[in-house]
Design a protein around this motif. Structure first.
Motif: not given
Length: 898
Positions: A169-195
């Motif tokens: 099932k596709k993920v619609d939003k990504v949050l960091v500490e409960g706050k939307k990361f760039f409106d929840g965009d999965t691409k910007l989150a997965t490619k930029n948040i340090p592991a």
């Protein structure tokens, strides 16, 4: 190649069997003091010296668990379950390889620690609709970004576009500490948040940001919440990276993050000319700002065309040259518990050169030559900006009010030089496209829970949109075989201006009456009102004088189009044990009016659109979901204009003001099953869409030139797709098999004769991946795609075989080597084309333990592959494309961790 892979997989099977033969299987059951099994209890086997996790398991619905551990060692067995006392005992494994059975009894803890504290120790835990994954239990510390972390979690997938799926099932939003990361965009989150900043990944099922309506709708939205490690809070963290290489190649990237309870700031900046795009033109069009289609929830939609009219979107590895500049800022401010402010600002500047060679097979009703060879050189320049602001007021759990504003602006220009060869006639074609689309979307949402039984919501949206596509066509031959009233000239130079202005207003009112915990009723009332104005003209510029002559007559457009939808609906939701069902129906009253050439054309229609949602939770980790809906879709002004419009160098378009809606019946059946006893993850989705009276294009050919016109076909179009995945994890490796099937049958007419286009696409992917904490890791697999296209007197078959391999090797303590390789064998059965090409990328990293500095050398396309192949299928042609790609790049880089 086949023999090589068969031998390789057999070798791996033997290797895995030997690895397993050295391990002892520990099975058992976890119960409470009343002898009842405890599902989803965590069982850890720890190294007693450093407390590191050697193996883990999650109990199934029967309380069973299984561990695989090397023999001749002693472990600490730790069993945890929320609300119960944690039990620890020594587990001694000797020389014998016989299976060990353990029965664990846990007792309730009246002084249990807070739930959140307990979760921190567990690899996987479930709290209601939230599944929590402890990142360190699945990673080895060599991961670079969030993408690498998610790929190692059970049931997770991350594709090359940054889209994330959990159990299919596709993920619609990504949050960091409960706050939307760039409106929840999965691409910007997965490619930029340090592991190394990721502590836990929370899967939020049935995600709903609005407290008063939680549990009342059936949207099944899925979100991820990334919990940061304690050391990453209240400080600035991230990284700065720069690389240089031969041929003036450069790469610069910055990620800067700050999170605190009351505010967060995220900054991403990128500039490079090696094809690493942080934000593509597709991303610009994809960004919606989080605005939903209010009327669409009630089975109706009015489709406003996107901004990409006449522009190519080919990028990434299909481009010869890409120069990209990107900057983005995301903010969240919480001055107090009642107010929240958030938003983002994104700007990008992308310059792309594309070169391709295309073999086109036109689906005409003639037996003679239908082939065109088309050589293309394209330059595309895109400058775009996006801005969003959200203000939210929540004085209590009963009231939630928010305002959103989302602006999009871009400047896009494309220059395309083509050489067409059809039936021995060569035509030199030059086309230029320009546009500066602008839109602003605003919304006001209010949700109020009067009490536990009465919940109200009001939502309103307004869209203002300007589109101004300009098209300039220059040809050496008479364009469109005399289909336009042109003046004879040595070179034919046509200019087309089009301006479209859209105002769209939507409002929806919902009343939820909660009868009890298992039953509630939803009453709906809403409206969707749109006005569009379109003007266009075509001119011919004479090569000698430069004079411009307007074609006039049937080549002018001045249309005013109004659409209205007033609707009322009723939904009922009931729960029977593990079964939830929610039937609904909506009544729509439609009116459309278009004014053209001094007269009006009106349409009034009443439609009922039913819907059904049903979910059967077989157990906590296994479910079956059915969604059925009927959607009435109305076209926008572009399809109803009476004047002829140029669509491309060989295509004219005539609108049809008598178009009515098309009706979609859509069935989606989804099955998910995560077996925590043997770590097997299975999911499958079956989707069927039946389109009644679909809007399809009729095609009239004159050579390779065509005139398209939309009609309600009166026929039924069918699209059936199925995808499934089977994943099994072992101690140090996992295997995965996926399959995707898609079949479509679309009806249209070609030169006045009925035609049915069918497409059948099959994709299968098998992979084997290791996950050692210290030893080298690798992944190998095989990807096979089969495309069958069939139309009027044409039957085409394309096969792509693509074995691949990835490797990650740490050595000499501070070095890390990564590489990925894919070999592609592309076969076109129709003309016996067989092209093979491969890509190899590799990177070598050096970073001392505890150091903030990292050095690397990396190379892309190390084998210097020149081109790749793709095929595509449309209403009236089949294309086999050869795209020329970027050459070999080697760069030397440095990164500093903030």
């Amino acid at each position: 190649m086949k023999q090589f892979y068969i031998t390789l997989f057999l070798g791996l099977g033997i290797l895995c069997s030997k690895i397993n033969a050295q391990n002892v299987r520990v099975e058992g059951v976890v119960k409470d003091s009343l002898n009842a099994p405890l599902e989803l209890a965590n069982v850890l086997a720890l190294n007693p010296e450093d407390q590191s996790i050697q193996s883990y398991a999650i109990t199934d619905e029967s309380g069973r668990f299984a561990l695989s551990l090397p023999n001749n060692k002693t472990y600490k067995l730790k069993v945890s379950y929320l609300g119960y006392k944690t039990k620890e005992e020594d587990l001694v494994i000797g020389d014998s390889r016989e299976k060990i059975f353990k029965e664990i009894v846990l007792f309730k803890d009246v002084n249990a620690l807070d739930e959140v504290e307990v979760v921190q120790e567990l690899p996987i835990s479930v709290r209601g609709d939230t599944i929590v994954y402890k990142a360190d239990a699945f990673t080895n510390g060599k991961e670079k970004k969030l993408k690498n972390v998610l790929e190692k979690l059970p049931g997770f997938e991350v594709d090359k576009n940054g889209d994330v799926k959990v159990q299919g099932k596709k993920v619609d939003k990504v949050l960091v500490e409960g706050k939307k990361f760039f409106d929840g965009d999965t691409k910007l989150a997965t490619k930029n948040i340090p592991a190394d900043a990721v502590d836990k990944v929370e899967v939020l099922q049935d995600f709903n940001e609005v407290e008063p309506t939680r549990g009342l709708n059936n949207e099944e939205s899925l979100a991820l919440n990334i919990k940061l490690k304690d050391g990453k809070k209240n400080i600035v963290f991230g990284d700065l990276a720069a690389s240089i290489g031969h041929d003036e190649r450069y790469f610069g990237h910055a990620n800067v993050f700050y999170y605190s309870p009351k505010k967060s700031l995220n900054l991403i900046a990128d500039a490079n000319n090696i094809g690493e795009q942080a934000f593509t033109l597709q991303d610009y069009f994809r960004f919606s700002g989080g605005f939903s289609n209010l009327a669409g929830r009630s089975g109706s939609s009015f489709r406003v065309s996107s901004d990409d009219i006449g522009l190519s979107l080919l990028q990434d590895n299909r481009a010869e040259e890409i120069i990209s500049n990107f900057g983005a800022l995301n903010f969240n401010l919480n001055p107090n518990k009642k107010w929240q402010f958030s938003g983002f600002l994104i700007g990008s500047d992308i310059d792309t050169d594309l070169r391709s060679s295309t073999l086109r097979t036109y689906l005409r009703n003639e037996d003679d030559n239908n082939l065109e060879v088309l050589e293309s050189n394209i330059n595309q320049e895109n400058k775009s900006g996006l801005f969003k602001f959200t203000g939210k007021y929540t004085p209590s759990k009963k009231l939630d009010i928010s305002y959103n504003a989302f602006l999009k602006k871009s400047e896009i220009a494309q220059a395309n030089n083509r050489l067409s060869d059809f039936a021995g006639v060569q035509n030199s074609i030059q086309s230029n496209s320009e546009q500066q689309p602008f839109s602003i979307n605003q919304s006001f949402d209010a949700f109020y829970a009067k009490d536990a039984k009465n919940v109200f919501s009001f939502q309103a949206q307004h869209l203002y949109k300007e589109q101004d596509p300009f098209y300039n066509l220059i040809t050496s031959e008479v364009p469109f075989n005399g289909g336009l009233p042109l003046i004879d000239d040595n070179v034919y130079n046509l200019l087309q201006n089009k301006e479209i202005l859209t105002n769209k207003f939507d409002a929806s009112f919902n009343y939820y009456y909660v009868l009890n915990k298992k039953n509630h009723i939803n009453f709906i009332a809403g409206s969707s009102l749109s006005n569009q104005k379109l003007v266009s003209n075509i001119r011919q510029r004479e090569s000698g004088t430069g004079d411009e002559n307007e074609l006039g007559g049937g080549f002018l457009n001045d249309a005013d189009y109004n659409f209205s939808d007033i609707y009322f609906g009723l939904r009922y939701k009931v729960k029977f044990g593990s079964f939830v069902v929610s039937p609904g129906a909506n009544v729509h009253f439609y009116n459309t009016t278009d004014t053209q050439q001094g007269n009006e054309n009106k349409l009034s229609k009443t439609l009922v659109t039913p819907s059904l949602f049903a979910r059967y939770s077989i157990r906590k980790s296994e479910s079956l979901t059915l969604n059925y809906s009927v959607n009435a879709e109305f076209t926008d002004v572009n399809n109803i204009v009476l004047g002829t419009v140029i669509s491309s160098y060989n295509t004219l378009f005539d609108g049809n003001r008598n178009l009515e809606n098309q009706l979609f019946h859509r069935f989606v059946l989804r099955y998910t099953n995560f077996n925590s006893f043997n770590f097997t993850n299975i999911f499958g989705t079956l989707t069927y869409t039946k389109t009644i009276d679909g809007i399809n294009n009729t095609v009239v050919f004159n050579g390779i030139n065509q005139v398209l016109s939309p009609i309600n076909s009166g026929d039924v179009n069918d699209v059936l797709s199925a995808n499934a995945s089977f994943e099994k994890r072992f101690v140090w490796f996992k295997t995965k098999l996926t399959g995707n099937l898609s079949y479509s049958s679309i009806n249209n007419t070609i030169n006045g004769l009925a035609n049915t286009n069918t497409s059948f696409t099959q994709n299968y992917r098998l992979s084997f991946e290791t996950n050692f904490r210290d030893a080298p890791n690798f992944e190998i697999g095989f990807d096979k795609t089969i495309n069958n296209y069939e139309g009027s007197q044409t039957d085409s078959r394309f096969i792509t075989n693509a074995p691949f391999a990835n490797v990650e090797v740490g050595f000499l303590k501070h070095f890390l080597f990564t590489a990925d390789y894919v070999y592609t064998d592309y076969i076109n059965r129709n003309n016996d084309t067989n092209n093979s090409y491969d890509f190899l990328n590799a990177s070598l990293f050096y970073q001392k333990e505890g150091s903030k500095w990292e050095f690397k050398v990396s190379g892309t396309n190390l084998l210097n592959t020149v081109s790749i192949n793709r095929d595509s299928f449309s209403d009236f042609l089949i294309s086999t494309n050869q795209y020329f790609v970027q050459p070999r790049y080697v760069v030397f880089g440095i990164k500093y961790d903030l």
